[in-house]
Write a protein that holds these residues in place. Sequence first.
Motif, PDB file in Angstrom:
ATOM      1  N   GLN A 115       0.508  10.582   9.142  1.00 19.88           N
ATOM      2  CA  GLN A 115      -0.473  10.389   9.509  1.00 19.88           C
ATOM      3  C   GLN A 115      -0.424  11.545  10.702  1.00 19.88           C
ATOM      4  O   GLN A 115      -1.181  10.882  11.788  1.00 19.88           O
ATOM      5  N   GLN A 116      -0.079  12.527  10.719  1.00 17.20           N
ATOM      6  CA  GLN A 116      -0.334  13.151  12.067  1.00 17.20           C
ATOM      7  C   GLN A 116      -1.321  14.481  10.602  1.00 17.20           C
ATOM      8  O   GLN A 116      -1.826  14.852  12.234  1.00 17.20           O
ATOM      9  N   GLU A 117      -0.621  14.800   9.722  1.00 16.96           N
ATOM     10  CA  GLU A 117      -2.133  15.689   9.166  1.00 16.96           C
ATOM     11  C   GLU A 117      -3.095  15.501   8.743  1.00 16.96           C
ATOM     12  O   GLU A 117      -4.335  15.997   8.756  1.00 16.96           O
ATOM     13  N   ARG A 118      -2.971  13.766   8.662  1.00 18.94           N
ATOM     14  CA  ARG A 118      -4.656  13.634   7.910  1.00 18.94           C
ATOM     15  C   ARG A 118      -5.018  11.836   9.117  1.00 18.94           C
ATOM     16  O   ARG A 118      -4.963  10.778   8.177  1.00 18.94           O
ATOM     17  N   PRO A 119      -4.425  12.281   9.971  1.00 16.45           N
ATOM     18  CA  PRO A 119      -5.118  10.226  10.927  1.00 16.45           C
ATOM     19  C   PRO A 119      -6.198   9.398  10.264  1.00 16.45           C
ATOM     20  O   PRO A 119      -5.303   8.849  10.123  1.00 16.45           O
TER      21      PRO A 119
ATOM     22  N   LEU B 203       1.047  -1.073   0.208  1.00 10.38           N
ATOM     23  CA  LEU B 203      -0.216   0.030  -0.019  1.00 10.38           C
ATOM     24  C   LEU B 203       0.710   1.338   0.105  1.00 10.38           C
ATOM     25  O   LEU B 203       2.085   1.329   0.749  1.00 10.38           O
ATOM     26  N   PHE B 204       0.859   2.316  -0.891  1.00  9.50           N
ATOM     27  CA  PHE B 204       1.533   3.210  -1.002  1.00  9.50           C
ATOM     28  C   PHE B 204       0.014   4.852   0.010  1.00  9.50           C
ATOM     29  O   PHE B 204      -0.532   4.566  -1.036  1.00  9.50           O
ATOM     30  N   VAL B 205       0.895   5.407   0.862  1.00 11.57           N
ATOM     31  CA  VAL B 205       0.241   6.768   1.113  1.00 11.57           C
ATOM     32  C   VAL B 205       1.153   7.490   1.415  1.00 11.57           C
ATOM     33  O   VAL B 205       2.125   7.395   1.504  1.00 11.57           O
ATOM     34  N   GLY B 206       0.915   8.783   0.822  1.00 17.28           N
ATOM     35  CA  GLY B 206       1.917  10.008   0.701  1.00 17.28           C
ATOM     36  C   GLY B 206       0.617  11.298   0.332  1.00 17.28           C
ATOM     37  O   GLY B 206      -0.047  11.606   0.440  1.00 17.28           O
ATOM     38  N   GLY B 207       1.786  12.126   0.415  1.00 16.48           N
ATOM     39  CA  GLY B 207       1.241  13.462   0.742  1.00 16.48           C
ATOM     40  C   GLY B 207       1.431  14.209  -0.710  1.00 16.48           C
ATOM     41  O   GLY B 207       2.090  14.063  -1.439  1.00 16.48           O
ATOM     42  N   LYS B 208       0.223  15.010  -1.464  1.00 20.87           N
ATOM     43  CA  LYS B 208       0.490  15.403  -2.244  1.00 20.87           C
ATOM     44  C   LYS B 208       1.933  16.596  -3.297  1.00 20.87           C
ATOM     45  O   LYS B 208       2.141  17.255  -3.440  1.00 20.87           O
ATOM     46  N   ARG B 209       1.588  17.945  -1.450  1.00 18.48           N
ATOM     47  CA  ARG B 209       2.662  18.153  -1.756  1.00 18.48           C
ATOM     48  C   ARG B 209       4.100  18.578  -0.380  1.00 18.48           C
ATOM     49  O   ARG B 209       3.938  18.983   0.154  1.00 18.48           O
ATOM     50  N   ASP B 210       4.099  16.894  -0.289  1.00 20.58           N
ATOM     51  CA  ASP B 210       5.751  15.754   0.339  1.00 20.58           C
ATOM     52  C   ASP B 210       6.522  16.784  -0.817  1.00 20.58           C
ATOM     53  O   ASP B 210       6.247  16.522  -2.390  1.00 20.58           O
ATOM     54  N   ALA B 211       7.755  17.101  -0.599  1.00 22.17           N
ATOM     55  CA  ALA B 211       8.703  17.019  -1.561  1.00 22.17           C
ATOM     56  C   ALA B 211       9.165  15.546  -2.166  1.00 22.17           C
ATOM     57  O   ALA B 211       9.538  15.683  -2.919  1.00 22.17           O
TER      58      ALA B 211
ATOM     59  N   LEU C 297      -7.464   4.115   5.247  1.00 17.89           N
ATOM     60  CA  LEU C 297      -6.580   3.315   3.967  1.00 17.89           C
ATOM     61  C   LEU C 297      -6.089   1.682   4.860  1.00 17.89           C
ATOM     62  O   LEU C 297      -6.183   1.206   4.202  1.00 17.89           O
ATOM     63  N   LEU C 298      -5.537   2.209   6.015  1.00 17.93           N
ATOM     64  CA  LEU C 298      -4.605   0.735   6.556  1.00 17.93           C
ATOM     65  C   LEU C 298      -5.573  -0.181   7.164  1.00 17.93           C
ATOM     66  O   LEU C 298      -5.398  -1.602   6.633  1.00 17.93           O
ATOM     67  N   ARG C 299      -6.867   0.244   7.689  1.00 22.20           N
ATOM     68  CA  ARG C 299      -7.341  -0.671   7.812  1.00 22.20           C
ATOM     69  C   ARG C 299      -8.183  -1.623   6.922  1.00 22.20           C
ATOM     70  O   ARG C 299      -7.931  -2.634   6.962  1.00 22.20           O
TER      71      ARG C 299
ATOM     72  N   LEU D 248      -2.517  10.081  -2.620  1.00 24.95           N
ATOM     73  CA  LEU D 248      -2.050  10.569  -2.617  1.00 24.95           C
ATOM     74  C   LEU D 248      -2.703  11.114  -2.138  1.00 24.95           C
ATOM     75  O   LEU D 248      -3.688  12.112  -2.560  1.00 24.95           O
ATOM     76  N   LEU D 249      -2.911  11.807  -0.068  1.00 22.41           N
ATOM     77  CA  LEU D 249      -3.777  13.276   0.127  1.00 22.41           C
ATOM     78  C   LEU D 249      -3.099  14.248   0.363  1.00 22.41           C
ATOM     79  O   LEU D 249      -2.173  14.460  -0.070  1.00 22.41           O
ATOM     80  N   ASP D 250      -3.841  15.231   0.313  1.00 18.96           N
ATOM     81  CA  ASP D 250      -3.873  16.342   0.259  1.00 18.96           C
ATOM     82  C   ASP D 250      -3.373  17.090   1.308  1.00 18.96           C
ATOM     83  O   ASP D 250      -3.598  17.462   2.510  1.00 18.96           O
ATOM     84  N   CYS D 251      -1.881  16.624   1.889  1.00 17.44           N
ATOM     85  CA  CYS D 251      -1.014  17.327   3.069  1.00 17.44           C
ATOM     86  C   CYS D 251       0.178  17.026   1.958  1.00 17.44           C
ATOM     87  O   CYS D 251       0.860  16.908   1.113  1.00 17.44           O
ATOM     88  N   GLY D 252       0.831  17.086   3.474  1.00 15.72           N
ATOM     89  CA  GLY D 252       2.309  16.794   3.247  1.00 15.72           C
ATOM     90  C   GLY D 252       3.618  16.058   3.392  1.00 15.72           C
ATOM     91  O   GLY D 252       2.153  14.950   3.223  1.00 15.72           O
ATOM     92  N   HIS D 253       4.520  16.143   3.970  1.00 16.41           N
ATOM     93  CA  HIS D 253       5.268  15.025   4.704  1.00 16.41           C
ATOM     94  C   HIS D 253       4.525  13.894   5.804  1.00 16.41           C
ATOM     95  O   HIS D 253       4.778  13.334   5.686  1.00 16.41           O
ATOM     96  N   TRP D 254       4.116  14.903   6.642  1.00 14.52           N
ATOM     97  CA  TRP D 254       3.241  13.690   7.385  1.00 14.52           C
ATOM     98  C   TRP D 254       2.093  13.590   7.886  1.00 14.52           C
ATOM     99  O   TRP D 254       1.730  13.377   8.299  1.00 14.52           O
TER     100      TRP D 254
END
Length: 102
Positions: free
Chosen positions: A84-88, A44-52, A94-96, A76-82
């Motif tokens: 799990q903290q920005e979109r818990p 599973l891949f989960v990343g942030g759209k605004r993560d460099a 998604l993990l479940r 790709l979630l609408d958030c940055g690098h973190w």
Amino acid sequence: MDDVDRAEFERTGLTGALNRYRSMDRDWEDLAPYAGAPIEQPALFVGGKRDASTMWLSDAIDAYPRTLPNLRGSHLLDCGHWIQQERPDDVNHLLRDFLDSL
């Protein structure tokens, strides 16, 4: 950064976090025999759209159908690098779902 993270960095410093980057060359050496091999286990891949990182590695993400043949989801979630903290709530959902699919 929240107060808990800030307190931990003040208590322990940055050595542990920086050591991860110090060992990157060793990773390339250790993983050399597997260069080009697909990762076969469910993934599973989960990343942030605004993560460099997701921007810099967009070619790798585009290659997931080839490199991760058992990819169960790429988000790709609408958030940055973190994420799990920005979109818990989104990350947990998604993990479940991923774990339930196994």
